[in-house]
Design an enzyme around this catalytic site. Structure first.
Site, PDB file in Angstrom:
ATOM      1  N   ASN A  30      -0.241   1.514   5.957  1.00 41.11           N
ATOM      2  CA  ASN A  30       0.531   0.356   5.097  1.00 41.11           C
ATOM      3  C   ASN A  30       1.576  -0.359   6.060  1.00 41.11           C
ATOM      4  OD1 ASN A  30       3.888   1.482   3.514  1.00 41.11           O
ATOM      5  ND2 ASN A  30       2.544  -0.689   2.639  1.00 41.11           N
ATOM      6  N   GLY A  31       1.390  -2.193   5.931  1.00 40.22           N
ATOM      7  CA  GLY A  31       2.044  -3.240   6.710  1.00 40.22           C
ATOM      8  C   GLY A  31       1.411  -4.417   6.908  1.00 40.22           C
TER       9      GLY A  31
ATOM     10  N   TYR B  53      13.210  -3.474  -4.928  1.00 37.19           N
ATOM     11  CA  TYR B  53      12.003  -3.289  -6.318  1.00 37.19           C
ATOM     12  C   TYR B  53      10.493  -2.523  -5.484  1.00 37.19           C
ATOM     13  CZ  TYR B  53       7.636  -5.403  -8.023  1.00 37.19           C
ATOM     14  OH  TYR B  53       6.331  -5.535  -8.559  1.00 37.19           O
TER      15      TYR B  53
ATOM     16  N   CYS C  23       0.767  -1.685  -0.135  1.00 38.27           N
ATOM     17  CA  CYS C  23       0.320   0.172  -0.101  1.00 38.27           C
ATOM     18  C   CYS C  23       0.632   1.342  -0.455  1.00 38.27           C
ATOM     19  CB  CYS C  23      -1.254  -0.012   1.694  1.00 38.27           C
ATOM     20  SG  CYS C  23      -1.813  -1.249   1.585  1.00 38.27           S
TER      21      CYS C  23
ATOM     22  N   GLY D 124       0.206   0.601  -5.019  1.00 36.63           N
ATOM     23  CA  GLY D 124      -1.467  -0.235  -5.270  1.00 36.63           C
ATOM     24  C   GLY D 124      -2.096   0.042  -6.131  1.00 36.63           C
TER      25      GLY D 124
HETATM   26  P1  AMP Z   1       7.828 -14.512 -11.201  1.00 39.52           P
HETATM   27  O1  AMP Z   1       7.543 -14.472 -13.038  1.00 39.52           O
HETATM   28  O2  AMP Z   1       6.695 -14.744 -10.641  1.00 39.52           O
HETATM   29  O3  AMP Z   1       9.236 -14.527 -11.423  1.00 39.52           O
HETATM   30  O4  AMP Z   1       8.029 -12.729 -11.097  1.00 39.52           O
HETATM   31  C1  AMP Z   1       9.594 -11.925 -10.940  1.00 39.52           C
HETATM   32  C2  AMP Z   1       8.890 -10.065 -11.520  1.00 39.52           C
HETATM   33  O5  AMP Z   1       8.148  -9.797 -10.258  1.00 39.52           O
HETATM   34  C3  AMP Z   1      10.329  -9.634 -10.932  1.00 39.52           C
HETATM   35  O6  AMP Z   1      10.117  -9.229 -12.617  1.00 39.52           O
HETATM   36  C4  AMP Z   1      10.134  -8.406 -10.178  1.00 39.52           C
HETATM   37  O7  AMP Z   1       9.995  -6.828 -10.361  1.00 39.52           O
HETATM   38  C5  AMP Z   1       8.316  -8.424 -10.070  1.00 39.52           C
HETATM   39  N1  AMP Z   1       8.192  -8.733  -8.069  1.00 39.52           N
HETATM   40  C6  AMP Z   1       8.876  -8.745  -7.515  1.00 39.52           C
HETATM   41  N2  AMP Z   1       8.596  -8.661  -6.736  1.00 39.52           N
HETATM   42  C7  AMP Z   1       7.272  -8.672  -6.862  1.00 39.52           C
HETATM   43  C8  AMP Z   1       6.129  -8.194  -5.591  1.00 39.52           C
HETATM   44  N3  AMP Z   1       5.789  -8.745  -4.933  1.00 39.52           N
HETATM   45  N4  AMP Z   1       5.081  -8.204  -6.097  1.00 39.52           N
HETATM   46  C9  AMP Z   1       5.089  -8.204  -8.007  1.00 39.52           C
HETATM   47  N5  AMP Z   1       5.757  -8.416  -8.832  1.00 39.52           N
HETATM   48  C10 AMP Z   1       7.234  -8.295  -7.738  1.00 39.52           C
END
Ligand code: AMP
Length: 484
Positions: free
Chosen positions: A106-107, A252, A6, A32
């Site tokens: 947020n949390g 990220y 969030c 979000g």
């Molecule tokens: P995956 O296909 O599940 O391995 O997704 C990896 C991608 O998701 C990477 O390009 C990350 O930048 C992104 N990513 C990492 N953590 C999250 C998150 N919590 N929510 C959404 N995207 C994420």
């Protein structure tokens, strides 16, 4: 209730409070995308507008015009399983015995299940699945007199990660949990001589740039900031704990132009890329080698990687900015559709080259696998994968949306197995020591001093060392901690 990603924003003492909150939420939209809301106060009562969707879709000019007054708080929220309902949209606003109060969170609270059971046993009736509602019930039950004292009283019973904004008829109150896991920053807008400044609080200072506010400082872990007609005051109502800022914000989640704990997120990400190049060089040298980021989040790390390795940086994948989340998972025949809609290969810079793809993290591995294939199909001779964080092996229970442990590819596979699964010619992750050392070095430079201790970060998603312990029932019922 799954943890939620969030963003929160609040302002007090400005004639355009709701409009500026709307703009502030725009700048926090990356935190979000599922729902948005604003609650405003005209000094007499609270006015709310909340709905599912992006900020731009949720608020029309008449919606904003119906939010009067000089104080407002807002919220953007992303949630997956089980939480996508209008009744969970924040800020939550209620009337209780002593007036009205709204809250944006947020949390994630780790003792939410026990709190809810205790409150229900005492007669509370919950309207939403959100853990934030427990805080509101605790405030309503507090025997303290003022809103700030009631909030402090309530939060002493709460465990977990929280950056919170409260709005009453007359006050805006910001609180950051005693470990400072999620970020929260304070800013001000000067309004000319003889006029008090407006105070703003937000998840990230990127929202300040947009509205012409000046960043004052981070809200400190365990600090409560109270803003009312007489100005701003700060109190520390909680027992002091060791700082545990979330490392994944740097890796990220936060926007690259954000400054958290005085460090530029962009500089941190570049430092991660440089360190990654040192730790995980590409076999076969740099001849014909191009470094390409997975846009947007992989860009700064790829710049750092190229800088340190001496290989060329190229935009080998182009991202469409007009695609939101993809809801359709098409049939077998067009299975790569999801990623192709978002990313396309830039063939001239890839064809015939040895390519290093740099991304910030691997969650399930599905995106990386599709990207590796896309780059190879575009004519790359070799495709290497470098990740600017350690393997994500543990779910986050403090506000980052991650799947269960069994769905995290690094929880069940070795790095070599992941490399084979995604079909990379070689794979390399940054070490946890490398991640911490890089973040510390940027923080040290920013503060011009010793910088934080190496233990000052939460890295549970990489190490399984959770900063806040869980009660067994919480693990079993709501948090779905799977495996070790
Ligand atoms: P995956 O296909 O599940 O391995 O997704 C990896 C991608 O998701 C990477 O390009 C990350 O930048 C992104 N990513 C990492 N953590 C999250 C998150 N919590 N929510 C959404 N995207 C994420």
């Amino acid at each position: 209730m799954k943890p939620r990603m969030c963003g929160i924003f609040g302002i007090h003492g400005h004639a355009e409070a709701a409009n500026l909150t709307y703009l502030g939420l725009h700048a926090l939209q990356h935190r979000g995308q599922e729902s948005a809301g604003i609650v405003a106060s005209d000094g007499e009562r609270l006015y709310a507008h909340r709905a599912m969707g992006l900020v731009q879709a949720v608020f029309s000019p008449p919606d904003l015009a119906a939010l009067p007054g000089s104080a407002a708080i807002g919220h953007v929220r992303y949630s997956t399983a089980g939480g996508s309902h209008l009744k969970n949209v924040q800020p939550l606003a209620v009337d209780y015995a002593r007036g009205s109060i709204a809250v944006a969170h947020n949390g994630n609270l780790t003792n939410h299940t026990q709190l809810r059971e205790q409150l229900e046993a005492r007669g509370s009736i919950f309207q939403s699945a959100a853990d934030t509602e427990a805080i509101v019930h605790l405030i309503a039950m507090s025997m303290q007199r003022g809103a700030a004292e009631q909030i402090a009283d309530a939060l002493k019973q709460v465990e977990g990660a929280y950056s919170l904004l409260f709005l009453t008829e007359r006050e805006m109150i910001a609180v950051r949990d005693p470990m400072g896991i999620r970020p929260l920053v304070l800013g001000r807008i000067d309004q000319g001589e003889g006029v008090a400044p407006a105070w703003v609080v937000a998840s990230e200072p990127v929202s300040f740039d947009l509205i012409g506010a000046e960043l004052v400082r981070d809200v400190e872990p365990g600090e409560m900031i109270i803003v009312d007609e007489s100005g701003l005051r700060s109190v520390k109502p909680f027992a002091q704990k060791e700082r545990k800022m979330c490392l994944f914000e740097y890796v990220y989640f936060a926007r690259p132009d954000a400054r958290l704990e005085q460090s530029s997120v962009y500089e941190v990400r570049k430092a991660l890329g440089r360190r990654l190049a040192e730790e995980q060089p590409i076999p076969g040298g740099t001849d014909d080698l191009v470094v390409i980021p997975v846009p947007d989040s992989g860009v700064p790390a790829a710049i750092g990687f190229a800088e340190r390795s001496g290989a060329a940086f190229e935009m080998g994948l182009i991202r469409s900015h007009y695609v939101g989340r993809t809801f359709i998972e098409p049939q077998q025949s067009i299975r790569h559709f999801g990623v192709r809609l978002k990313l396309s290969p830039n063939r001239p810079v890839i064809a015939g080259k040895r390519v290093v793809v740099v991304d910030d993290s691997i969650v399930r591995g599905t995106t990386s696998r599709k990207i590796m294939k896309m780059v190879r199909d575009a004519g790359a001779r070799e495709v290497h994968l470098r990740i600017s964080s350690p393997p994500t092996q543990w779910p986050c229970f403090y506000g980052i949306d991650t799947p269960t442990r069994s769905e995290l590819i690094a929880a069940t596979h070795t790095v070599d197995e992941i490399g084979r699964y995604v079909t990379a010619d070689s794979i390399g992750y940054l070490s946890l020591e490398g991640l911490i050392a890089s973040v510390r070095s940027v923080e040290r430079r920013a503060t011009g001093g010793e910088g934080p201790a190496p233990t000052s970060y939460c890295h549970a998603c990489f190490s399984g060392e959770y900063a806040i312990p869980f009660a067994p029932s919480a693990q079993g019922r709501h948090l779905r901690l799977v495996g070790g």
